[in-house]
Design a protein around this motif. Structure first.
Motif, PDB file in Angstrom:
ATOM      1  N   UNK A 108      -6.198   3.961 -15.445  1.00 62.97           N
ATOM      2  CA  UNK A 108      -4.881   4.129 -16.067  1.00 62.97           C
ATOM      3  C   UNK A 108      -3.860   4.664 -15.071  1.00 62.97           C
ATOM      4  N   UNK A 109      -4.265   5.643 -14.253  1.00 68.35           N
ATOM      5  CA  UNK A 109      -3.316   6.217 -13.304  1.00 68.35           C
ATOM      6  C   UNK A 109      -2.916   5.189 -12.257  1.00 68.35           C
ATOM      7  N   UNK A 110      -3.894   4.402 -11.810  1.00 65.00           N
ATOM      8  CA  UNK A 110      -3.556   3.361 -10.838  1.00 65.00           C
ATOM      9  C   UNK A 110      -2.629   2.338 -11.487  1.00 65.00           C
ATOM     10  N   UNK A 111      -2.921   1.983 -12.737  1.00 70.37           N
ATOM     11  CA  UNK A 111      -2.067   1.025 -13.447  1.00 70.37           C
ATOM     12  C   UNK A 111      -0.643   1.522 -13.562  1.00 70.37           C
TER      13      UNK A 111
ATOM     14  N   UNK B 138      -6.562  -3.779 -24.538  1.00 72.02           N
ATOM     15  CA  UNK B 138      -7.125  -3.112 -23.366  1.00 72.02           C
ATOM     16  C   UNK B 138      -6.871  -1.622 -23.408  1.00 72.02           C
ATOM     17  N   UNK B 139      -5.617  -1.247 -23.691  1.00 73.40           N
ATOM     18  CA  UNK B 139      -5.245   0.166 -23.678  1.00 73.40           C
ATOM     19  C   UNK B 139      -5.973   0.957 -24.744  1.00 73.40           C
ATOM     20  N   UNK B 140      -6.069   0.366 -25.954  1.00 66.30           N
ATOM     21  CA  UNK B 140      -6.715   1.085 -27.059  1.00 66.30           C
ATOM     22  C   UNK B 140      -8.205   1.270 -26.766  1.00 66.30           C
ATOM     23  N   UNK B 141      -8.863   0.205 -26.290  1.00 69.87           N
ATOM     24  CA  UNK B 141     -10.296   0.315 -26.007  1.00 69.87           C
ATOM     25  C   UNK B 141     -10.552   1.339 -24.897  1.00 69.87           C
TER      26      UNK B 141
ATOM     27  N   UNK C  33       0.920  -6.905 -18.128  1.00 69.45           N
ATOM     28  CA  UNK C  33       0.408  -5.955 -19.106  1.00 69.45           C
ATOM     29  C   UNK C  33      -0.086  -4.662 -18.469  1.00 69.45           C
ATOM     30  N   UNK C  34      -0.211  -4.622 -17.130  1.00 69.45           N
ATOM     31  CA  UNK C  34      -0.899  -3.488 -16.511  1.00 69.45           C
ATOM     32  C   UNK C  34      -0.253  -2.137 -16.813  1.00 69.45           C
ATOM     33  N   UNK C  35       1.054  -2.020 -16.595  1.00 66.08           N
ATOM     34  CA  UNK C  35       1.704  -0.724 -16.788  1.00 66.08           C
ATOM     35  C   UNK C  35       1.637  -0.268 -18.247  1.00 66.08           C
ATOM     36  N   UNK C  36       2.021  -1.128 -19.224  1.00 69.05           N
ATOM     37  CA  UNK C  36       1.898  -0.684 -20.614  1.00 69.05           C
ATOM     38  C   UNK C  36       0.458  -0.386 -21.019  1.00 69.05           C
ATOM     39  N   UNK C  37      -0.485  -1.172 -20.497  1.00 72.98           N
ATOM     40  CA  UNK C  37      -1.892  -0.925 -20.814  1.00 72.98           C
ATOM     41  C   UNK C  37      -2.285   0.487 -20.384  1.00 72.98           C
ATOM     42  N   UNK C  38      -1.914   0.844 -19.160  1.00 75.43           N
ATOM     43  CA  UNK C  38      -2.261   2.167 -18.648  1.00 75.43           C
ATOM     44  C   UNK C  38      -1.620   3.252 -19.500  1.00 75.43           C
ATOM     45  N   UNK C  39      -0.365   3.015 -19.894  1.00 75.92           N
ATOM     46  CA  UNK C  39       0.337   4.023 -20.678  1.00 75.92           C
ATOM     47  C   UNK C  39      -0.319   4.206 -22.044  1.00 75.92           C
TER      48      UNK C  39
ATOM     49  N   UNK D   5       0.837  -1.197   0.000  1.00 74.37           N
ATOM     50  CA  UNK D   5       0.000   0.000   0.000  1.00 74.37           C
ATOM     51  C   UNK D   5       0.877   1.255   0.000  1.00 74.37           C
ATOM     52  N   UNK D   6       1.958   1.230   0.785  1.00 76.58           N
ATOM     53  CA  UNK D   6       2.793   2.429   0.858  1.00 76.58           C
ATOM     54  C   UNK D   6       3.513   2.707  -0.461  1.00 76.58           C
ATOM     55  N   UNK D   7       4.051   1.669  -1.097  1.00 76.70           N
ATOM     56  CA  UNK D   7       4.713   1.911  -2.397  1.00 76.70           C
ATOM     57  C   UNK D   7       3.701   2.491  -3.378  1.00 76.70           C
ATOM     58  N   UNK D   8       2.530   1.841  -3.440  1.00 73.97           N
ATOM     59  CA  UNK D   8       1.554   2.244  -4.449  1.00 73.97           C
ATOM     60  C   UNK D   8       1.069   3.668  -4.218  1.00 73.97           C
ATOM     61  N   UNK D   9       0.747   3.994  -2.955  1.00 72.97           N
ATOM     62  CA  UNK D   9       0.245   5.348  -2.685  1.00 72.97           C
ATOM     63  C   UNK D   9       1.316   6.396  -2.962  1.00 72.97           C
ATOM     64  N   UNK D  10       2.564   6.084  -2.603  1.00 77.66           N
ATOM     65  CA  UNK D  10       3.631   7.062  -2.828  1.00 77.66           C
ATOM     66  C   UNK D  10       3.840   7.301  -4.320  1.00 77.66           C
ATOM     67  N   UNK D  11       3.879   6.203  -5.083  1.00 74.29           N
ATOM     68  CA  UNK D  11       4.033   6.350  -6.534  1.00 74.29           C
ATOM     69  C   UNK D  11       2.867   7.140  -7.119  1.00 74.29           C
ATOM     70  N   UNK D  12       1.659   6.804  -6.648  1.00 67.94           N
ATOM     71  CA  UNK D  12       0.460   7.484  -7.144  1.00 67.94           C
ATOM     72  C   UNK D  12       0.551   8.978  -6.858  1.00 67.94           C
TER      73      UNK D  12
END
Lengths: 304, 310
Positions: free
Chosen positions: B135-138, B111-114, B180-186, A278-285
Motif C-alpha cells: 500500500x505504501x509503495x502504491x 483489491x483494496x478491500x481484500x 487503480x494503484x493509488x486508490x487501491x493503496x489508499x 527511481x528518484x521520484x518514487x524514492x523521494x515520494x516514499x
C-alpha cells in the motif's frame, strides 16, 4: 501465623521526596522527537531526505557537467565512469540533470507546502476563531473551491501562465491551502471551548494574544502532520505537470520531463526512464513515510 | 431531507457556474487569439473566421453565449480539429474513458478491500506487514511511473499484454491496473485502520459471545461496518481516476477523453480545453453529491439536515 506489629515497618513519609521530580520533565516536542527517533522507518526516510537535499545543493555546485550543454556525439550513452547515469538523446549528463531535477522537486514541494501553511492557518484560524457568519461564509468559499478538481485548476492555470517553477508553485497553492484551512478551523473550534482559553480571556488577553499564544501553538501537532503530507503531494503534482508538458520548459531538467523523455526511449535506453523514475518514487516514499512517522509521533492515538 | 438536498444542489449549481465562469475568463485572458498560428491570413478571412466562431462580439456577449451553450449542452466547435465539435469529441472519448475508469474502480475497490481485510485480520503479523508495504509503495509511486514500468515488463519484455492501443479486453488490463494503484493503496489503508477499530468494538465481542464463527463475525459484522467510510472516499477516488487517466491514456495510446484533453492543451485548442474542463467538473460535482447522499442513506448514524461538518 500470628501477625505481629513488629513485622510491619513504616516507610518514611517524607513529603519533600514525594514532590521531587525523578526524571527531567519532557516538553511535548521533546516527547514527539523521542517517539520519532524510535521509529526506524521514519529515521531512515529523514536521513534519505537530508542526503537528497545536501546532494541537490552541492553536487551541481562542484560538478564538471551541467544540465544544458549537449554533446551530440555522445548521446544515449550507457551509465559509465564518465557519465554515472548515462546521457540522454542530446548527450546531456543524466547524473547532473537528476540533481537539478531534485532541486526543482524540493523547491516546489517545500514552497507549495509553506504557502499552503500560511494561507491555510490564517483562513482556517479566522473562520474557526470567530465562528458564526464569518465561519459560514469563509468555509462556503473553501467548499466551492474544493469541489473543483485540484489538477484541473492547476492545468488551466498552467495553460495561461508562463511555464516555470514560480508558476507551478502559484498554481498548486490556489486550491492547496483548503485542506490545511479545514484542519486548522476544526482545531480552533475544539480549542477555543477549552477552559484555559476562558482563563486567559478573563485575565484580559486580547484576540491576537489568544490566537498566537494559546490556540495556534496547541494546534501545531495536526498542522505539522498536514504540512508534512502536503510536501509529497506537491512533488507529485510538479512531476505530473512536467510529464504532460505543462511544467518547466526545456532545457531545465525536472524529474517529470525526464521521465516523459525517457518513456519514448524506454525500449532501447531503459536507464533514461529508470533513473528519474527511481528518484521520484524514492523521494515520494521517503516523504510519505516520514509524514506517517510524524503523525504517529505527534498523536500516538492516531497510529494506523 | 429535502431542505438539505435543495441546499446541496444549490451549492452544486453555484460551483458549476463558478467553474464555467472561471474557465471562460481564464481562456479569454490568454494572449493571442486561436488563429494567431495561421500566418499571413488576409484581414477579410480573419474577420470571417472570427465571425464564424462568434469572436467579433463583445466579450460579455460571448460569455453569455457560452453560458447558454453550457445550459443547452452545446460546447461549440473545436478550433484545431476543424471538422468536429467539442460535443463530438466528448461523445467519442468519454465512453472509452468511462470503461477504463470503471474497470480501474473495480480493481481498486476489490483489491483494496481484500488487502485491507487481510492486513487487519493478521494485525502485526507478516500478512499485515506485506499488505502495508504494498500500500505504501502504491501511494508513493506516481501512476505514470507505474504505467511505464508495467508497459516495460509486461508488454515489452514478457509480451503478455499489448503495448498500446485499445481494441479488446486484453488492451484494457495494463492501463486499468496502472490507474487503480493509488486508490487501491489508499482504500487498503483505510479499510485496515477501520477494521482494527471495528474489531475492538463491543458488538464484535457480543457476536463472538453468542457463538458465531469467526467467518460470520468478520463478514457480517466487522467488514460491513468497516466499509462505510470507504463510501466517503469514493468522491476523491473518482477525481483521482479521472485526472490520472490524463497520463495513463497518453502512455498506453488509449483514445479516451483524458488523452483528448492533454492533446487539446498541447495544441492550445481553447474550446476543447474549456468544454472538457466543464464536462469533467460537472461529472465530478454531481458524483460527489450522489456519494454524499448514498452515505447518509447507508449509515443510519448520520442525520441529514445537520451541518454535518466539524
Amino acid at each position: 501465623m500470628q501477625l505481629s506489629k513488629e513485622l510491619f515497618e513504616p516507610i518514611s513519609m517524607d513529603l519533600k521526596q514525594a514532590e521531587e521530580i525523578q526524571r527531567p520533565s519532557l516538553s511535548f516536542w521533546a516527547d514527539v522527537w523521542r517517539r520519532l527517533r524510535g521509529n526506524k522507518v521514519a529515521m531512515i526516510s529523514l536521513a534519505f531526505i537530508v542526503i537528497l537535499v545536501l546532494c541537490a545543493i552541492f553536487i551541481p555546485m562542484f560538478s564538471e557537467h551541467n544540465y544544458y550543454s549537449t554533446d551530440l556525439a555522445g548521446k544515449n550513452k550507457k551509465p559509465s565512469a564518465e557519465h554515472w547515469f548515462g546521457t540522454d538523446d542530446l548527450g546531456r549528463d543524466m547524473f547532473i540533470r537528476i540533481w537539478y531535477g531534485a532541486r526543482i522537486s524540493l523547491e516546489v514541494g517545500v514552497a507549495a507546502a509553506l504557502v499552503d501553511l500560511v494561507i491555510g492557518v490564517i483562513w482556517g484560524g479566522i473562520a474557526g476563531f470567530f465562528g458564526g457568519k464569518v465561519d459560514e461564509i469563509m468555509m462556503r468559499i473553501a467548499d466551492i473551491l474544493y469541489a473543483i478538481p485540484y489538477l484541473l485548476v492547476v492545468i488551466l492555470l498552467m495553460v495561461i501562465m508562463d511555464p516555470g517553477v514560480v508558476t507551478i508553485i502559484i498554481a498548486l497553492s490556489i486550491t492547496g491551502w483548503i485542506g490545511m484551512a479545514r484542519i486548522v478551523r476544526g482545531q480552533m473550534m475544539l480549542l477555543k471551548a477549552q477552559e484555559y482559553v476562558l482563563a486567559a480571556r478573563s485575565l484580559g488577553a486580547n484576540n491576537v494574544r489568544l490566537i498566537f499564544k494559546h490556540l495556534i501553538p496547541n494546534a501545531l501537532g495536526p498542522i505539522i502532520v498536514t504540512l508534512s503530507l502536503s510536501v509529497p503531494t506537491a512533488i507529485f503534482s510538479e512531476s505530473f505537470l512536467s510529464f504532460i508538458g505543462l511544467g518547466v520548459s526545456a532545457p531545465v531538467a525536472s524529474w517529470g520531463t525526464m521521465s516523459s523523455d525517457g518513456l519514448s526511449a524506454m525500449r532501447y535506453y531503459p536507464w533514461r526512464l529508470m533513473f528519474p523514475a527511481v528518484f521520484i518514487s524514492l523521494t515520494m516514499l521517503a516523504f510519505n513515510l516520514l509524514g506517517d512517522g510524524i503523525r504517529d509521533a505527534v498523536d500516538p492515538r492516531l497510529r494506523k | 431531507m429535502f431542505r438539505y438536498l435543495g441546499k446541496r444542489i444549490l451549492f452544486m449549481i453555484l460551483s458549476i457556474f463558478l467553474i464555467v465562469t472561471a474557465t471562460f475568463f481564464i481562456m479569454k485572458a490568454v494572449p493571442g487569439g486561436p488563429f494567431t498560428s495561421e500566418k499571413n491570413v488576409p484581414d477579410e478571412i480573419k474577420a470571417a473566421l472570427e465571425a464564424k466562431y462568434g469572436l467579433d462580439k463583445p466579450v460579455f456577449q460571448q460569455y453569455l453565449d457560452y453560458l447558454k451553450g453550457v445550459v443547452t449542452w452545446d460546447l461549440g466547435p473545436s478550433f484545431t480539429e476543424k471538422s468536429s465539435t467539442v460535443n463530438q469529441i466528448i461523445n467519442r472519448g468519454f465512453p472509452v474513458s468511462a470503461y477504463l475508469g470503471i474497470e480501474a474502480l473495480i480493481i481498486a475497490l476489490f483489491g483494496g478491500i481484500i488487502l485491507g481485510i487481510i492486513a487487519a485480520l493478521k494485525h502485526t503479523k507478516w500478512p499485515d506487514f506485506t499488505s502495508m508495504v504494498i500500500a505504501t509503495i502504491g501511494l508513493s509511486v506516481p501512476s505514470f511511473i507505474l504505467a511505464a514500468f508495467l508497459q516495460y515488463f509486461f508488454a515489452i519484455k514478457l509480451g503478455w499484454f499489448p503495448i498500446a492501443k485499445w481494441e479488446s479486453f486484453k488492451y484494457t488490463v495494463l492501463p486499468a491496473v496502472a490507474l487503480s494503484a493509488t486508490p487501491l493503496a489508499f482504500i487498503a489503508r483505510l479499510i485496515r485502520s477501520n477494521m482494527i477499530e471495528v474489531l475492538s468494538q463491543d458488538y464484535i465481542k457480543t457476536a463472538k459471545a453468542k457463538g458465531l464463527s469467526t467467518l460470520t463475525t468478520t463478514v457480517k459484522h466487522a467488514v460491513r461496518n468497516a466499509l462505510l467510510p470507504v463510501i466517503t472516499y469514493l468522491g476523491p477516488l473518482l477525481a483521482n481516476i479521472l485526472t490520472g487517466a490524463f497520463v495513463i491514456e497518453r502512455i498506453f495510446g488509449v483514445p479516451g477523453l483524458g488523452r483528448e484533453f492533454v492533446i487539446s492543451i498541447t495544441n492550445r485548442d481553447y474550446t476543447v480545453i474549456m468544454g472538457t474542463t466543464v464536462f469533467y467538473s460537472i461529472i465530478l460535482v454531481v458524483l460527489v453529491l450522489l456519494v454524499d447522499i448514498a452515505y447518509t442513506l447507508v449509515d443510519p448514524r448520520i442525520k441529514l439536515g445537520g451541518t454535518g461538518k466539524e
